[in-house]
Design a protein around this motif. Structure first.
Motif, mmCIF file in Angstrom:
data_model
loop_
_atom_site.group_PDB
_atom_site.id
_atom_site.type_symbol
_atom_site.label_atom_id
_atom_site.label_comp_id
_atom_site.label_asym_id
_atom_site.label_seq_id
_atom_site.Cartn_x
_atom_site.Cartn_y
_atom_site.Cartn_z
ATOM 1 N N SER A 189 -17.014 4.782 -16.574
ATOM 2 C CA SER A 189 -17.293 3.968 -15.391
ATOM 3 C C SER A 189 -17.496 2.488 -15.696
ATOM 4 C CB SER A 189 -18.529 4.507 -14.658
ATOM 5 O OG SER A 189 -19.636 4.570 -15.537
ATOM 6 N N SER A 190 -17.115 2.056 -16.892
ATOM 7 C CA SER A 190 -17.186 0.630 -17.224
ATOM 8 C C SER A 190 -15.826 0.165 -17.736
ATOM 9 C CB SER A 190 -18.253 0.368 -18.284
ATOM 10 O OG SER A 190 -17.834 0.839 -19.554
ATOM 11 N N LEU A 191 -15.503 -1.078 -17.474
ATOM 12 C CA LEU A 191 -14.203 -1.613 -17.885
ATOM 13 C C LEU A 191 -13.999 -1.583 -19.405
ATOM 14 C CD1 LEU A 191 -13.634 -4.627 -15.457
ATOM 15 C CD2 LEU A 191 -12.226 -2.576 -15.673
ATOM 16 N N PRO A 192 -14.978 -2.010 -20.198
ATOM 17 C CA PRO A 192 -14.766 -1.961 -21.658
ATOM 18 C C PRO A 192 -14.488 -0.549 -22.157
ATOM 19 C CG PRO A 192 -16.641 -3.363 -21.122
ATOM 20 C CD PRO A 192 -16.257 -2.674 -19.855
ATOM 21 N N ALA A 193 -15.229 0.419 -21.631
ATOM 22 C CA ALA A 193 -15.015 1.813 -22.065
ATOM 23 C C ALA A 193 -13.635 2.304 -21.653
ATOM 24 C CB ALA A 193 -16.101 2.707 -21.479
ATOM 25 N N LEU A 194 -13.216 1.951 -20.440
ATOM 26 C CA LEU A 194 -11.888 2.379 -19.977
ATOM 27 C C LEU A 194 -10.794 1.736 -20.807
ATOM 28 C CD1 LEU A 194 -10.157 3.966 -17.987
ATOM 29 C CD2 LEU A 194 -10.221 1.994 -16.458
ATOM 30 N N HIS A 195 -10.940 0.464 -21.133
ATOM 31 C CA HIS A 195 -9.922 -0.205 -21.945
ATOM 32 C C HIS A 195 -9.824 0.430 -23.329
ATOM 33 C CE1 HIS A 195 -8.510 -3.279 -19.278
ATOM 34 N NE2 HIS A 195 -9.728 -3.754 -19.050
ATOM 35 N N ARG A 196 -10.949 0.866 -23.881
ATOM 36 C CA ARG A 196 -10.899 1.573 -25.168
ATOM 37 C C ARG A 196 -10.145 2.893 -25.016
ATOM 38 N NH1 ARG A 196 -16.261 -0.453 -25.558
ATOM 39 N NH2 ARG A 196 -17.129 1.508 -24.763
ATOM 40 N N GLU A 197 -10.379 3.576 -23.906
ATOM 41 C CA GLU A 197 -9.674 4.838 -23.632
ATOM 42 C C GLU A 197 -8.165 4.606 -23.514
ATOM 43 O OE1 GLU A 197 -10.454 8.289 -22.554
ATOM 44 O OE2 GLU A 197 -12.159 7.942 -23.877
ATOM 45 N N LEU A 198 -7.784 3.543 -22.814
ATOM 46 C CA LEU A 198 -6.358 3.267 -22.604
ATOM 47 C C LEU A 198 -5.673 2.864 -23.911
ATOM 48 C CD1 LEU A 198 -6.407 1.372 -19.170
ATOM 49 C CD2 LEU A 198 -6.115 3.815 -19.635
ATOM 50 N N THR A 199 -6.383 2.104 -24.751
ATOM 51 C CA THR A 199 -5.834 1.744 -26.059
ATOM 52 C C THR A 199 -5.591 2.987 -26.899
ATOM 53 O OG1 THR A 199 -6.944 -0.408 -26.037
ATOM 54 C CG2 THR A 199 -6.246 0.448 -28.179
ATOM 55 N N LEU A 200 -6.545 3.914 -26.886
ATOM 56 C CA LEU A 200 -6.405 5.165 -27.622
ATOM 57 C C LEU A 200 -5.275 6.015 -27.046
ATOM 58 C CD1 LEU A 200 -7.468 7.030 -29.829
ATOM 59 C CD2 LEU A 200 -9.176 7.883 -28.196
ATOM 60 N N THR A 201 -5.157 6.014 -25.712
ATOM 61 C CA THR A 201 -4.083 6.769 -25.056
ATOM 62 C C THR A 201 -2.715 6.263 -25.493
ATOM 63 O OG1 THR A 201 -5.440 7.304 -23.115
ATOM 64 C CG2 THR A 201 -3.046 7.316 -22.814
ATOM 65 N N ARG A 202 -2.564 4.949 -25.555
ATOM 66 C CA ARG A 202 -1.277 4.366 -25.956
ATOM 67 C C ARG A 202 -0.953 4.703 -27.414
ATOM 68 N NH1 ARG A 202 -3.846 -0.312 -23.437
ATOM 69 N NH2 ARG A 202 -3.178 -0.418 -21.249
ATOM 70 N N SER A 203 -1.945 4.684 -28.262
ATOM 71 C CA SER A 203 -1.693 4.893 -29.694
ATOM 72 C C SER A 203 -1.351 6.347 -30.013
ATOM 73 C CB SER A 203 -2.909 4.458 -30.516
ATOM 74 O OG SER A 203 -4.032 5.282 -30.238
ATOM 75 N N ARG A 204 -1.999 7.311 -29.354
ATOM 76 C CA ARG A 204 -1.726 8.716 -29.667
ATOM 77 C C ARG A 204 -0.705 9.349 -28.729
ATOM 78 N NH1 ARG A 204 -7.763 10.789 -27.914
ATOM 79 N NH2 ARG A 204 -7.500 10.509 -25.670
ATOM 80 N N GLY A 205 -0.436 8.687 -27.575
ATOM 81 C CA GLY A 205 0.595 9.181 -26.667
ATOM 82 C C GLY A 205 0.119 10.134 -25.593
#
Length: 274
Positions: A189-205
């Motif tokens: 529920s926070s932007l920094p946490a979501l951006h970390r999630e999206l970065t991880l999503t992009r790297s692992r697919g």
């Protein structure tokens, strides 16, 4: 007091009448668009009015409104009305969705049979994930899933898979408009946490939903891309956190990613550059 009541009643009646007129106009305009779409060539105003069973003045008003939005056009050479470019663009969007569903459906079935879990197909619309199709899985899992055809993006695996393929400006617009509602104690529920999630999503697919929308439910999802490497949908696998435990998340993520990549290839899409 009575005069106030009468005034409120009059306003309500006027509001209902206004909405009724709007619906009627919309219905007539769509009927005209259907008529033009079925025609072999441009139609005169009189021909359109006759086919729609409307007066020429009403028909002309509706046509000019549709023309402003480019759903119809006036062919100066043939002196007639025809379908416009916006109608074509709208139809193309539907064809992409239909093609996506047709290609994805048998692959979703195979993935469900391989894992015995629920498999979902979703696309983004107006800042939400819209579920187009869902396949099987155990009854206990089906009963635990929310009965809805849409969800917010920040709290779901399909949503994060979709967000991960979007430009930053689009992500920011969606989050500003939709917010980041906290559904469970683990919802991002926070932007920094979501951006970390999206970065991880992009790297692992693939993306992971760790009980972020529904307590006790875990999902993994992977994006589907078009010919320009733009994300157009996402496949997900959903089950209870007992069935998709920590030891299976990675393996299931790879399976979903492989299936999504297969759909991407079949529709002529391509994966974004690393």
């Amino acid at each position: 007091m009575k005069s106030n009541v009468r005034a409120c009643g009059t306003e309500a009646a006027n509001d209902r009448a206004s909405k009724g007129n709007l619906v009627q106009s919309l219905s007539r305009a769509l009927h005209i668009l259907t008529i033009l779409g079925q025609s072999d060539g441009p139609m005169s105003l009189t021909a359109v009015a006759d086919a729609a069973d409307l007066s020429p003045s009403t028909t002309h008003r509706l046509l000019t409104t549709l023309q402003e939005e480019r759903y119809v056009r006036f062919d100066q050479g043939k002196r007639g009305w025809a379908v416009g470019v916006q109608a074509y663009m709208t139809g193309t969007g539907f064809l992409k969705t239909r093609s996506l569903l047709d290609v994805a459906r048998p692959r979703m079935r195979r993935l469900m049979e391989e894992t015995s879990e629920v498999v979902n197909l979703a696309v983004e619309e107006n800042g939400e994930a819209i579920y187009l199709h869902r396949v099987g899985g155990p009854r206990v899992v089906q009963a635990a899933l929310p009965v809805t055809d849409r969800t917010l993006l920040h709290c779901s695996a399909v949503g994060k898979a979709l967000l991960a393929g979007m430009p930053e400006t689009r992500i920011q617009t969606i989050l500003t408009e939709r917010g980041m509602r906290q559904f469970t104690r683990t919802t991002v529920s926070s932007l920094p946490a979501l951006h970390r999630e999206l970065t991880l999503t992009r790297s692992r697919g693939y993306a992971v939903d760790q009980e972020e929308r529904v307590n006790g439910m875990r999902c993994v999802a992977a994006p589907i891309y078009d010919e320009n490497a733009h994300v157009i949908g996402a496949l997900s696998l959903s089950s209870t956190n007992h069935r998709i435990d920590e030891t299976r998340v990675s393996a299931y993520g790879e399976l979903v990613k492989r299936t999504a990549a297969s759909v991407t290839a079949e529709i002529g899409g391509r994966l974004p550059a690393a």
